[in-house]
Scaffold this motif. Structure first.
Motif, mmCIF file in Angstrom:
data_model
loop_
_atom_site.group_PDB
_atom_site.id
_atom_site.type_symbol
_atom_site.label_atom_id
_atom_site.label_comp_id
_atom_site.label_asym_id
_atom_site.label_seq_id
_atom_site.Cartn_x
_atom_site.Cartn_y
_atom_site.Cartn_z
ATOM 1 N N ASP A 57 0.856 -1.182 0.000
ATOM 2 C CA ASP A 57 0.000 0.000 0.000
ATOM 3 C C ASP A 57 0.894 1.235 0.000
ATOM 4 O O ASP A 57 1.506 1.565 0.998
ATOM 5 N N ALA A 58 0.958 1.936 -1.136
ATOM 6 C CA ALA A 58 1.836 3.088 -1.262
ATOM 7 C C ALA A 58 1.322 4.249 -0.435
ATOM 8 O O ALA A 58 0.117 4.530 -0.425
ATOM 9 N N ARG A 59 2.252 4.912 0.254
ATOM 10 C CA ARG A 59 1.873 6.050 1.095
ATOM 11 C C ARG A 59 2.904 7.145 0.985
ATOM 12 O O ARG A 59 4.076 6.893 0.696
ATOM 13 N N VAL A 60 2.449 8.354 1.267
ATOM 14 C CA VAL A 60 3.358 9.477 1.411
ATOM 15 C C VAL A 60 3.884 9.445 2.842
ATOM 16 O O VAL A 60 3.103 9.307 3.791
ATOM 17 N N THR A 61 5.195 9.539 2.991
ATOM 18 C CA THR A 61 5.756 9.560 4.334
ATOM 19 C C THR A 61 6.354 10.925 4.620
ATOM 20 O O THR A 61 6.861 11.609 3.707
ATOM 21 N N LEU A 120 5.895 6.704 -5.129
ATOM 22 C CA LEU A 120 6.689 6.427 -6.324
ATOM 23 C C LEU A 120 5.821 6.523 -7.576
ATOM 24 O O LEU A 120 4.740 5.922 -7.647
ATOM 25 N N GLY A 121 6.296 7.300 -8.535
ATOM 26 C CA GLY A 121 5.544 7.436 -9.786
ATOM 27 C C GLY A 121 4.677 8.683 -9.852
ATOM 28 O O GLY A 121 4.226 9.058 -10.941
ATOM 29 N N HIS A 122 4.450 9.319 -8.714
ATOM 30 C CA HIS A 122 3.690 10.573 -8.722
ATOM 31 C C HIS A 122 4.603 11.710 -9.165
ATOM 32 O O HIS A 122 5.729 11.839 -8.677
ATOM 33 N N ALA A 144 11.431 25.662 -0.317
ATOM 34 C CA ALA A 144 11.028 24.301 -0.645
ATOM 35 C C ALA A 144 11.874 23.818 -1.812
ATOM 36 O O ALA A 144 12.129 24.572 -2.753
ATOM 37 N N GLU A 145 12.276 22.554 -1.722
ATOM 38 C CA GLU A 145 13.117 21.983 -2.781
ATOM 39 C C GLU A 145 12.739 20.533 -3.007
ATOM 40 O O GLU A 145 12.145 19.883 -2.140
ATOM 41 N N MET A 146 13.139 20.027 -4.180
ATOM 42 C CA MET A 146 13.042 18.596 -4.457
ATOM 43 C C MET A 146 14.387 18.151 -5.002
ATOM 44 O O MET A 146 14.600 18.141 -6.215
ATOM 45 N N PRO A 147 15.294 17.765 -4.125
ATOM 46 C CA PRO A 147 16.621 17.367 -4.594
ATOM 47 C C PRO A 147 16.597 16.137 -5.493
ATOM 48 O O PRO A 147 17.462 15.996 -6.356
ATOM 49 N N ASP A 148 15.639 15.255 -5.290
ATOM 50 C CA ASP A 148 15.431 14.164 -6.241
ATOM 51 C C ASP A 148 13.968 13.729 -6.197
ATOM 52 O O ASP A 148 13.176 14.270 -5.427
ATOM 53 N N ALA A 149 13.602 12.782 -7.029
ATOM 54 C CA ALA A 149 12.193 12.416 -7.180
ATOM 55 C C ALA A 149 11.616 11.746 -5.946
ATOM 56 O O ALA A 149 10.390 11.616 -5.826
ATOM 57 N N THR A 150 12.485 11.312 -5.016
ATOM 58 C CA THR A 150 11.987 10.614 -3.831
ATOM 59 C C THR A 150 12.024 11.471 -2.588
ATOM 60 O O THR A 150 11.713 11.001 -1.498
ATOM 61 N N SER A 201 1.122 14.077 -2.620
ATOM 62 C CA SER A 201 1.616 13.816 -3.975
ATOM 63 C C SER A 201 0.468 13.304 -4.838
ATOM 64 O O SER A 201 -0.545 12.800 -4.332
ATOM 65 N N GLY A 202 0.623 13.458 -6.131
ATOM 66 C CA GLY A 202 -0.422 13.031 -7.047
ATOM 67 C C GLY A 202 0.143 12.746 -8.415
ATOM 68 O O GLY A 202 1.226 13.225 -8.756
ATOM 69 N N PRO A 203 -0.581 11.972 -9.220
ATOM 70 C CA PRO A 203 -0.087 11.606 -10.545
ATOM 71 C C PRO A 203 -0.218 12.723 -11.571
ATOM 72 O O PRO A 203 0.564 12.784 -12.516
ATOM 73 N N GLN A 204 -1.208 13.587 -11.402
ATOM 74 C CA GLN A 204 -1.451 14.741 -12.272
ATOM 75 C C GLN A 204 -1.316 14.388 -13.757
ATOM 76 O O GLN A 204 -0.418 14.861 -14.473
#
Lengths: 114, 117
Positions: B1-5, B27-29, B67-73, B94-97
């Motif tokens: 069950d994928a979750r945002v942590t 993952l994948g969003h 706010a930053e996103m240094p990588d996709a995870t 997070s969302g797939p958009q």
């Protein structure tokens, strides 16, 4: 100025009865509306949504009604259960232009009494 | 069950200190959102990213928040220096958009409760 308003901070309902949560919006450009449910110490979870081209969407015990002329939507829960006790957030999106980010109301705390 | 942590779940700090909150999206969003919840304002959007690029940070106080996103995870929200008025619960979502609103649900993490003394 709040674009999405939930004017009732709280609502108390008896188990088995109908719960009606209301939401008003001001921006006529909104084209998608959602309800999220939130339990304490958890993040909001998606409950049900409706496109502006519809006036009703139903999913089990949950029905959302949209009245575009009044800029009003409501969530009906029938029958209400104690596990429905949570904070309910109404949200709106201008999907055509805003890449899907949501504008939330302040929430309504629903208490369903056994 | 994928979750945002999200980490930490709770943070108590003193005024003037730096605070960093972390989020691991599903993952994948491709889209990550940061929200703040307070009693007065409800849920406010602070910033969001698509494919790691910042799209909108107009909800954020620019002088102290970043706010930053240094990588996709990993997405980070930093407050420096923190102030008592920053006390709130901060949510990452997070969302797939994909462009279809019927499937572009936002999935929220459990939040970071920040208290600035």
């Amino acid at each position: 100025d709040q674009q999405v308003k939930q004017n009732s901070p709280s609502l108390s309902v008896q188990e088995g009865r109908i719960s009606i949560l209301n939401c008003d919006y001001t921006n006529s450009m909104f084209d998608y509306f959602l309800w999220y449910k939130k339990y304490p110490a958890e993040g909001p979870t998606f409950l049900i949504s409706i496109s502006s081209i519809k006036d009703k969407n139903e999913d089990g015990r949950f029905t959302v009604f949209l009245n575009k002329s009044a800029k009003h939507l409501s969530l009906h829960i029938v029958p209400s259960q104690p596990g429905d006790s949570a904070v309910y957030f109404c949200a709106a999106s201008f999907y055509g232009g805003s890449q899907g980010n949501l504008i939330f109301g302040k929430g309504t705390k629903l208490s369903v009494k056994p | 069950d994928a979750r945002v942590t999200q980490t930490p779940r709770d943070k108590v700090t003193e005024m003037g200190q730096e605070v960093t909150m972390r989020c691991q999206p599903i993952l994948g969003h491709n889209t990550v959102f940061w929200y703040r919840q307070t009693m007065m304002q409800g849920l406010e959007l602070l910033a969001y990213f698509r494919n790691r690029a910042p799209l909108d940070d107009s909800g954020m106080p620019k002088d102290r928040f970043s706010a930053e996103m240094p990588d996709a995870t990993l997405a980070t929200l930093k407050i420096q220096p923190s102030e008592p008025r920053d006390s709130a619960v901060y949510f990452c979502a997070s969302g797939p958009q994909t462009g279809d609103p019927s499937t572009d649900t936002q999935y929220f993490g459990p939040g970071t409760r920040l208290t600035v003394l």
